[in-house]
Design an enzyme around this catalytic site. Structure first.
Site, short mmCIF file in Angstrom:
data_model
loop_
_atom_site.label_atom_id
_atom_site.label_comp_id
_atom_site.label_asym_id
_atom_site.label_seq_id
_atom_site.Cartn_x
_atom_site.Cartn_y
_atom_site.Cartn_z
CB THR A 7 -11.19 -2.45 11.97
OG1 THR A 7 -11.90 -3.64 12.36
CG2 THR A 7 -10.25 -2.82 10.85
CG ASN A 9 -13.25 -8.14 11.83
OD1 ASN A 9 -12.66 -8.77 10.96
ND2 ASN A 9 -14.48 -8.42 12.22
CG ASP A 65 -20.52 -0.89 14.71
OD1 ASP A 65 -19.58 -1.49 15.24
OD2 ASP A 65 -21.69 -0.96 15.13
CB SER A 66 -20.97 -4.37 9.79
OG SER A 66 -19.69 -4.81 10.14
CG PHE A 141 -14.95 -11.42 8.59
CD1 PHE A 141 -14.89 -10.82 7.34
CD2 PHE A 141 -15.68 -10.77 9.59
CE1 PHE A 141 -15.52 -9.60 7.09
CE2 PHE A 141 -16.31 -9.55 9.36
CZ PHE A 141 -16.23 -8.97 8.09
N GLY A 142 -16.49 -13.98 10.37
CA GLY A 142 -17.74 -13.82 11.13
C GLY A 142 -18.83 -14.80 10.71
CG ASP A 144 -18.63 -13.79 5.47
OD1 ASP A 144 -19.61 -13.04 5.51
OD2 ASP A 144 -17.49 -13.40 5.16
CE LYS A 164 -18.64 -10.49 3.06
NZ LYS A 164 -17.92 -10.61 4.32
P1 IMP Z 1 -18.41 -4.78 14.82
O1 IMP Z 1 -18.75 -4.08 13.55
O2 IMP Z 1 -16.95 -4.76 15.10
O3 IMP Z 1 -19.26 -4.36 15.97
O4 IMP Z 1 -18.69 -6.33 14.61
C1 IMP Z 1 -19.50 -6.79 13.64
C2 IMP Z 1 -19.65 -8.29 13.74
O5 IMP Z 1 -20.68 -8.65 12.83
C3 IMP Z 1 -18.40 -9.04 13.30
O6 IMP Z 1 -17.62 -9.47 14.38
C4 IMP Z 1 -18.98 -10.24 12.56
O7 IMP Z 1 -19.23 -11.27 13.46
C5 IMP Z 1 -20.30 -9.71 12.03
N1 IMP Z 1 -20.13 -9.22 10.65
C6 IMP Z 1 -20.09 -7.95 10.20
N2 IMP Z 1 -19.89 -7.91 8.88
C7 IMP Z 1 -19.79 -9.18 8.49
C8 IMP Z 1 -19.56 -9.79 7.23
O8 IMP Z 1 -19.36 -9.15 6.19
N3 IMP Z 1 -19.55 -11.12 7.24
C9 IMP Z 1 -19.74 -11.87 8.36
N4 IMP Z 1 -19.93 -11.36 9.56
C10 IMP Z 1 -19.96 -10.02 9.62
#
Ligand code: IMP
Length: 187
Positions: A7, A9, A65-66, A141-142, A144, A164
């Site tokens: 990742t 991230n 992937d989320s 992050f993201g 949250d 969390k």
């Molecule tokens: P990907 O899984 O790299 O395609 O990106 C998932 C995106 O969803 C991340 O960049 C975050 O913006 C958001 N995301 C996924 N999981 C979380 C989380 O646990 N908290 C907040 N944002 C999340």
């Protein structure tokens, strides 16, 4: 066993790394972006990513992937969450939802795990909640700071990471993943 988590991230790595170590496994961080096909589901993105990565790194690999799925926006940003976060961000989602009463949403996490010469396995976790009316908190992050999980008055960004992880989509997917590891690797 050492698990290599792929990742770019850092927030994901912090959460996942802590959960893996807590269970007594070693974790390696591979900060590489794998090609994410345009797909309608997290599962498809993960399966294609794992296939590509296994060709490159021949070892036990884990990817996550989320995304955030907002009900009143028809599930948007969903599989486009990373792109939407980097473009309009939390503020953009709050603007799109201005004045909207139905603020229900959920996060979903699809973990994919593959070992050399074995099939890929997927583990899905979700976490239900609502979108707040303003950003609150500095943890995580993201998205949250705008997500309030069911049963709490705080956003994910106000909760310590261990709290969390205990209630999140990622934590739920991990519980399934560890159950699988326990039965596959009884040492
Ligand atoms: P990907 O899984 O790299 O395609 O990106 C998932 C995106 O969803 C991340 O960049 C975050 O913006 C958001 N995301 C996924 N999981 C979380 C989380 O646990 N908290 C907040 N944002 C999340």
């Amino acid at each position: 066993m050492k698990i290599s988590l792929v990742t770019t991230n850092r927030g994901k790595f912090a959460e996942i790394g802590a959960m893996i170590r807590e269970k007594g496994y070693e974790v390696e961080h591979i900060p590489v972006a794998y090609p994410e096909m345009q797909a309608e589901s997290l599962e498809m993105v993960v399966l294609q990513g794992l296939e590509w990565l296994m060709e490159k790194y021949n070892r036990p690999l884990l990817v996550d992937d989320s995304g955030l799925f907002v009900d009143c926006l028809g599930g948007f940003p969903g599989v486009y969450s990373a792109y939407v976060y980097h473009t309009i961000g939390c503020d953009g989602i709050l603007s799109l939802m201005q004045g909207i009463q139905n603020r229900e949403a959920h996060f979903a996490c699809c973990l994919g795990f593959i070992e050399p010469s074995k099939e890929a396995h997927l583990f899905i976790g979700t976490s239900n909640g609502t979108i707040s009316t303003k950003k609150i908190g500095d943890e995580g992050f993201g998205f949250d700071p705008i997500f309030v999980p069911v049963g709490y008055d705080n956003t994910f960004a106000e909760l310590p990471m261990d709290v969390k992880n205990n209630i999140s989509h990622r934590g739920a997917a991990f519980k399934k993943f560890f159950e699988y590891l326990k039965t596959e690797h009884q040492e």
